[in-house]
Write an enzyme that holds these catalytic residues in place. Structure first.
Site, PDB file in Angstrom:
ATOM      1  N   THR A 131      38.680 -30.004  26.235  1.00  0.00           N
ATOM      2  CA  THR A 131      37.663 -31.014  25.903  1.00  0.00           C
ATOM      3  C   THR A 131      38.349 -32.358  25.751  1.00  0.00           C
ATOM      4  O   THR A 131      39.321 -32.487  24.990  1.00  0.00           O
ATOM      5  CB  THR A 131      36.944 -30.626  24.602  1.00  0.00           C
ATOM      6  OG1 THR A 131      36.306 -29.364  24.823  1.00  0.00           O
ATOM      7  CG2 THR A 131      35.896 -31.654  24.212  1.00  0.00           C
ATOM      8  N   PHE A 161      31.664 -24.102  27.528  1.00  0.00           N
ATOM      9  CA  PHE A 161      30.578 -23.982  26.548  1.00  0.00           C
ATOM     10  C   PHE A 161      30.671 -22.608  25.890  1.00  0.00           C
ATOM     11  O   PHE A 161      29.700 -21.849  25.835  1.00  0.00           O
ATOM     12  CB  PHE A 161      29.216 -24.189  27.240  1.00  0.00           C
ATOM     13  CG  PHE A 161      29.071 -25.534  27.900  1.00  0.00           C
ATOM     14  CD1 PHE A 161      28.911 -26.686  27.132  1.00  0.00           C
ATOM     15  CD2 PHE A 161      29.122 -25.674  29.278  1.00  0.00           C
ATOM     16  CE1 PHE A 161      28.793 -27.943  27.732  1.00  0.00           C
ATOM     17  CE2 PHE A 161      29.000 -26.916  29.893  1.00  0.00           C
ATOM     18  CZ  PHE A 161      28.838 -28.057  29.115  1.00  0.00           C
ATOM     19  N   TYR A 263      19.377 -23.222  11.526  1.00  0.00           N
ATOM     20  CA  TYR A 263      19.573 -22.278  10.435  1.00  0.00           C
ATOM     21  C   TYR A 263      20.371 -23.003   9.347  1.00  0.00           C
ATOM     22  O   TYR A 263      21.520 -23.404   9.569  1.00  0.00           O
ATOM     23  CB  TYR A 263      20.340 -21.072  10.995  1.00  0.00           C
ATOM     24  CG  TYR A 263      20.553 -19.942  10.033  1.00  0.00           C
ATOM     25  CD1 TYR A 263      19.466 -19.266   9.482  1.00  0.00           C
ATOM     26  CD2 TYR A 263      21.836 -19.550   9.681  1.00  0.00           C
ATOM     27  CE1 TYR A 263      19.668 -18.228   8.597  1.00  0.00           C
ATOM     28  CE2 TYR A 263      22.042 -18.510   8.796  1.00  0.00           C
ATOM     29  CZ  TYR A 263      20.955 -17.859   8.257  1.00  0.00           C
ATOM     30  OH  TYR A 263      21.160 -16.827   7.375  1.00  0.00           O
ATOM     31  N   ALA A 264      19.729 -23.204   8.202  1.00  0.00           N
ATOM     32  CA  ALA A 264      20.378 -23.986   7.139  1.00  0.00           C
ATOM     33  C   ALA A 264      21.512 -23.188   6.497  1.00  0.00           C
ATOM     34  O   ALA A 264      21.467 -21.962   6.423  1.00  0.00           O
ATOM     35  CB  ALA A 264      19.345 -24.370   6.085  1.00  0.00           C
ATOM     36  N   GLY A 269      31.242 -25.755  10.802  1.00  0.00           N
ATOM     37  CA  GLY A 269      32.702 -25.870  10.826  1.00  0.00           C
ATOM     38  C   GLY A 269      33.204 -25.545  12.209  1.00  0.00           C
ATOM     39  O   GLY A 269      32.479 -25.679  13.195  1.00  0.00           O
ATOM     40  N   CYS A 272      35.326 -27.230  16.992  1.00  0.00           N
ATOM     41  CA  CYS A 272      34.633 -27.977  18.053  1.00  0.00           C
ATOM     42  C   CYS A 272      33.654 -29.031  17.546  1.00  0.00           C
ATOM     43  O   CYS A 272      33.827 -30.214  17.814  1.00  0.00           O
ATOM     44  CB  CYS A 272      33.918 -26.991  18.959  1.00  0.00           C
ATOM     45  SG  CYS A 272      35.040 -25.744  19.591  1.00  0.00           S
ATOM     46  N   LYS A 332      32.454 -18.886  10.813  1.00  0.00           N
ATOM     47  CA  LYS A 332      31.228 -18.151  11.163  1.00  0.00           C
ATOM     48  C   LYS A 332      31.640 -16.695  11.376  1.00  0.00           C
ATOM     49  O   LYS A 332      32.834 -16.404  11.479  1.00  0.00           O
ATOM     50  CB  LYS A 332      30.566 -18.743  12.411  1.00  0.00           C
ATOM     51  CG  LYS A 332      31.413 -18.639  13.657  1.00  0.00           C
ATOM     52  CD  LYS A 332      30.631 -19.107  14.862  1.00  0.00           C
ATOM     53  CE  LYS A 332      31.333 -18.747  16.140  1.00  0.00           C
ATOM     54  NZ  LYS A 332      30.605 -19.116  17.325  1.00  0.00           N
ATOM     55  N   ARG A 339      39.243 -22.838  10.960  1.00  0.00           N
ATOM     56  CA  ARG A 339      39.387 -24.283  11.099  1.00  0.00           C
ATOM     57  C   ARG A 339      38.102 -25.000  10.681  1.00  0.00           C
ATOM     58  O   ARG A 339      37.023 -24.653  11.115  1.00  0.00           O
ATOM     59  CB  ARG A 339      39.761 -24.643  12.546  1.00  0.00           C
ATOM     60  CG  ARG A 339      41.220 -24.329  12.838  1.00  0.00           C
ATOM     61  CD  ARG A 339      41.566 -24.581  14.269  1.00  0.00           C
ATOM     62  NE  ARG A 339      40.952 -23.591  15.146  1.00  0.00           N
ATOM     63  CZ  ARG A 339      41.047 -23.620  16.473  1.00  0.00           C
ATOM     64  NH1 ARG A 339      41.714 -24.587  17.058  1.00  0.00           N
ATOM     65  NH2 ARG A 339      40.485 -22.677  17.209  1.00  0.00           N
TER      66      ARG A 339
HETATM   67  C1  UGA Z   1      30.462 -24.575  19.723  1.00  0.00           C
HETATM   68  C2  UGA Z   1      29.342 -24.577  20.780  1.00  0.00           C
HETATM   69  O1  UGA Z   1      28.266 -23.768  20.331  1.00  0.00           O
HETATM   70  C3  UGA Z   1      29.859 -24.061  22.123  1.00  0.00           C
HETATM   71  O2  UGA Z   1      28.839 -24.192  23.118  1.00  0.00           O
HETATM   72  C4  UGA Z   1      31.058 -24.929  22.547  1.00  0.00           C
HETATM   73  O3  UGA Z   1      31.603 -24.504  23.775  1.00  0.00           O
HETATM   74  C5  UGA Z   1      32.126 -24.830  21.473  1.00  0.00           C
HETATM   75  O4  UGA Z   1      31.591 -25.302  20.228  1.00  0.00           O
HETATM   76  C6  UGA Z   1      33.286 -25.693  21.904  1.00  0.00           C
HETATM   77  O5  UGA Z   1      33.123 -26.913  22.009  1.00  0.00           O
HETATM   78  O6  UGA Z   1      34.335 -25.151  22.268  1.00  0.00           O
HETATM   79  P1  UGA Z   1      31.549 -22.698  18.134  1.00  0.00           P
HETATM   80  O7  UGA Z   1      32.284 -23.826  17.489  1.00  0.00           O
HETATM   81  O8  UGA Z   1      32.293 -21.489  18.518  1.00  0.00           O
HETATM   82  O9  UGA Z   1      30.832 -23.211  19.492  1.00  0.00           O
HETATM   83  O10 UGA Z   1      30.430 -22.261  17.118  1.00  0.00           O
HETATM   84  P2  UGA Z   1      28.849 -22.203  16.954  1.00  0.00           P
HETATM   85  O11 UGA Z   1      28.403 -20.813  17.043  1.00  0.00           O
HETATM   86  O12 UGA Z   1      28.166 -23.167  17.821  1.00  0.00           O
HETATM   87  O13 UGA Z   1      28.706 -22.665  15.424  1.00  0.00           O
HETATM   88  C7  UGA Z   1      29.279 -23.881  14.949  1.00  0.00           C
HETATM   89  C8  UGA Z   1      29.019 -24.041  13.468  1.00  0.00           C
HETATM   90  O14 UGA Z   1      27.650 -24.337  13.207  1.00  0.00           O
HETATM   91  C9  UGA Z   1      29.331 -22.791  12.622  1.00  0.00           C
HETATM   92  O15 UGA Z   1      29.977 -23.186  11.424  1.00  0.00           O
HETATM   93  C10 UGA Z   1      27.964 -22.200  12.333  1.00  0.00           C
HETATM   94  O16 UGA Z   1      27.927 -21.458  11.137  1.00  0.00           O
HETATM   95  C11 UGA Z   1      27.136 -23.473  12.196  1.00  0.00           C
HETATM   96  N1  UGA Z   1      25.703 -23.270  12.463  1.00  0.00           N
HETATM   97  C12 UGA Z   1      25.268 -22.942  13.719  1.00  0.00           C
HETATM   98  C13 UGA Z   1      24.796 -23.420  11.433  1.00  0.00           C
HETATM   99  O17 UGA Z   1      25.160 -23.718  10.266  1.00  0.00           O
HETATM  100  N2  UGA Z   1      23.469 -23.243  11.683  1.00  0.00           N
HETATM  101  C14 UGA Z   1      23.005 -22.922  12.919  1.00  0.00           C
HETATM  102  O18 UGA Z   1      21.769 -22.791  13.082  1.00  0.00           O
HETATM  103  C15 UGA Z   1      23.929 -22.750  13.963  1.00  0.00           C
END
Ligand code: UGA
Length: 450
Positions: A131, A161, A263-264, A269, A272, A332, A339
């Site tokens: 990225t 992604f 989703y609250a 974190g 990314c 998560k 991180r």
């Molecule tokens: C994110 C993107 O979803 C990917 O598409 C992208 O490729 C990636 O970053 C990247 O740039 O490499 P990721 O960081 O693995 O992926 O995690 P997510 O599943 O998107 O969650 C990110 C954070 O948001 C987590 O802390 C999760 O708990 C939080 N989250 C997510 C919420 O608090 N509420 C939600 O409704 C969704």
């Protein structure tokens, strides 16, 4: 690129980190011969012994299978690998961490690029998976022209992604593939690599490099802004006595709003969202483009991480004699990655206030120990790491749930009944039904459902 040029389908991936390893293993799984190179010889040894240094569902299976079929190899010497393998595609998947000022550090990428140009000995396509800030492809192209290589070398930006914990699936069944480049033949060659994964109908967007680069930052900004939006609503819900879980459902039923990333919780974190949004803000600042919206997404997230501090201090005004159980350090579920995990802020603040904490996570305790060693200002004598969730409950006055691991939802009644002598449950992921926990005799506090 010469007419009708079809590069060898052999691939070198530079970087055996999260993105490089998953992308390389998936490309091998699809039938390509893939060589993954990383200068960290210890990591390469580990991989050559058949061990996977990260926890990612499905990854170890496809790595082992591809190695058995003679399609996946690991090396620590880039120059030697390029000279021997002569790949048609070189994927650059090295880390681009953020600098303290929020900008993106592309030093590793440029070093890898130089390393490739020094050793490449055939026509090749460089696919940038890391990225990067907008404008990186253009800078790389300028460097390429200065070097005046005797070979046809083309640069394609191909953002990833991949969600951690779901990365193999995301690579093999993407919702879209984005390719940014200036040569239509090079774009088509990379498109052919992705053909097997888009047969289900996912679109491939072929565009210019700046658009591809910005689309990656935009996707993460869009997703993170939804999380901050619902978290902002949750903060108000708490005060006015509304229920954010119901508001989530009401919003999701509107097809214009859509159903995901609403989703609250305790804030987002990971490596990314926080990094890419800071990168977006810094780019705007450098180019004198106002970015109040992107900044607000980050500000809201910092507020969110501290949601429970005041209520915990109010409930336990003598932190020095109070022990808390904390369930979940990973940013998560389904990952050992901590991180930018909101839990780290929580632990730092709580221990600084004087609390002792007993911490459990099914996968992330090794990463947590490493973090503690590298973060001396956190009073580690106040922290006990527990190998079972029940152990963390023993002697604790309150339970704080910070990651929605499925095992924290299952059997909560028994865990609380048999091991917990405390009074409060702080549910940072709205994992439980408030009524249910209250009926078990505990004081429940969730996010946005006071
Ligand atoms: C994110 C993107 O979803 C990917 O598409 C992208 O490729 C990636 O970053 C990247 O740039 O490499 P990721 O960081 O693995 O992926 O995690 P997510 O599943 O998107 O969650 C990110 C954070 O948001 C987590 O802390 C999760 O708990 C939080 N989250 C997510 C919420 O608090 N509420 C939600 O409704 C969704």
């Amino acid at each position: 690129m010469k007419d009708g040029f079809f590069p060898s389908s052999d691939i070198v991936v530079v970087g055996a980190g999260y993105v490089g390893l998953v992308s390389g293993a998936c490309l091998a799984h699809l039938g390509n011969k893939v060589h993954i190179v990383d200068s960290n010889a210890q990591k390469i040894d580990t991989l050559n012994r058949g061990q996977i240094p990260i926890f990612e569902p499905g990854l170890s299976e496809i790595v082992l299978e591809s190695r058995k079929k003679g399609r996946l190899f690991f090396h620590s010497d880039l120059s030697e690998t390029l000279k021997i393998q002569k790949p048609g595609f070189i994927f650059l998947a090295v880390g681009t961490p953020d600098r303290p000022d929020g900008s993106c550090n592309t030093d590793f990428l440029f070093a890898a690029f130089d390393g490739v140009l020094d050793s490449v000995s055939q026509d090749t396509i460089l696919v940038v998976k890391s990225t990067v800030p907008v404008g990186t492809s253009s800078e790389l192209n300028k460097k390429l022209q200065k070097k005046s290589s005797p070979y046809n070398i083309h640069i394609i930006n191909n953002p990833e992604f991949l969600k951690e914990g779901h990365a193999v699936e995301d690579f093999l069944r993407p919702e879209r593939v984005v390719l940014g480049g200036n040569s239509s033949e090079a774009l088509s060659a990379v498109e052919r690599l992705y053909e097997p994964v888009v047969r289900g109908g996912a679109p491939i967007f072929k565009t210019d490099p700046a658009t591809a680069e910005l689309s990656k930052l935009s996707a993460n900004l869009a997703l993170a802004s939804r999380v901050s939006l619902i978290n902002q609503i949750a903060q108000l819900s708490d005060v006015v006595g509304a229920n954010v879980r119901d508001i989530e459902k009401i919003l999701k039923s509107d097809s214009r709003i859509g159903g995901k990333y609403l989703y609250a919780g305790l804030g987002f974190g990971g490596s990314c969202f926080p990094k890419d949004i800071k990168n977006f803000v810094t780019l705007c600042k450098n180019l004198e483009v106002p970015s109040p919206f992107a900044q607000a997404v980050l500000v809201q997230n910092e507020i969110q991480k501290k949601t429970f501090l005041k209520p915990i201090l109010n409930a336990f005004p003598k932190p020095e004699v109070t022990t808390l159980a904390i369930w979940g350090v990973a940013f998560k579920p389904n990952t050992d990655d901590i991180r930018e995990s909101p839990t780290l802020v929580l632990i730092e603040e709580l221990t600084r206030a004087g609390f002792s904490v007993k911490v459990h996570d099914p996968k992330a305790l090794p990463s947590f120990s490493e973090w503690l060693n590298q973060t001396p200002h956190v009073p580690s004598h106040k922290i006990t790491q527990c190998s079972t969730k029940e152990d963390a409950l023993l002697g604790a006055k309150a339970l704080v749930v910070a990651t929605e691991w499925p095992e924290y939802a299952q059997g909560i009644e028994l865990s609380l009944k048999n091991y917990f002598k405390g009074t409060h449950v702080f549910d940072g992921k709205n994992l439980y039904k408030p009524k249910h926990i209250r009926e078990l005799g505990f004081i429940y506090r969730g996010i946005g459902q006071s």
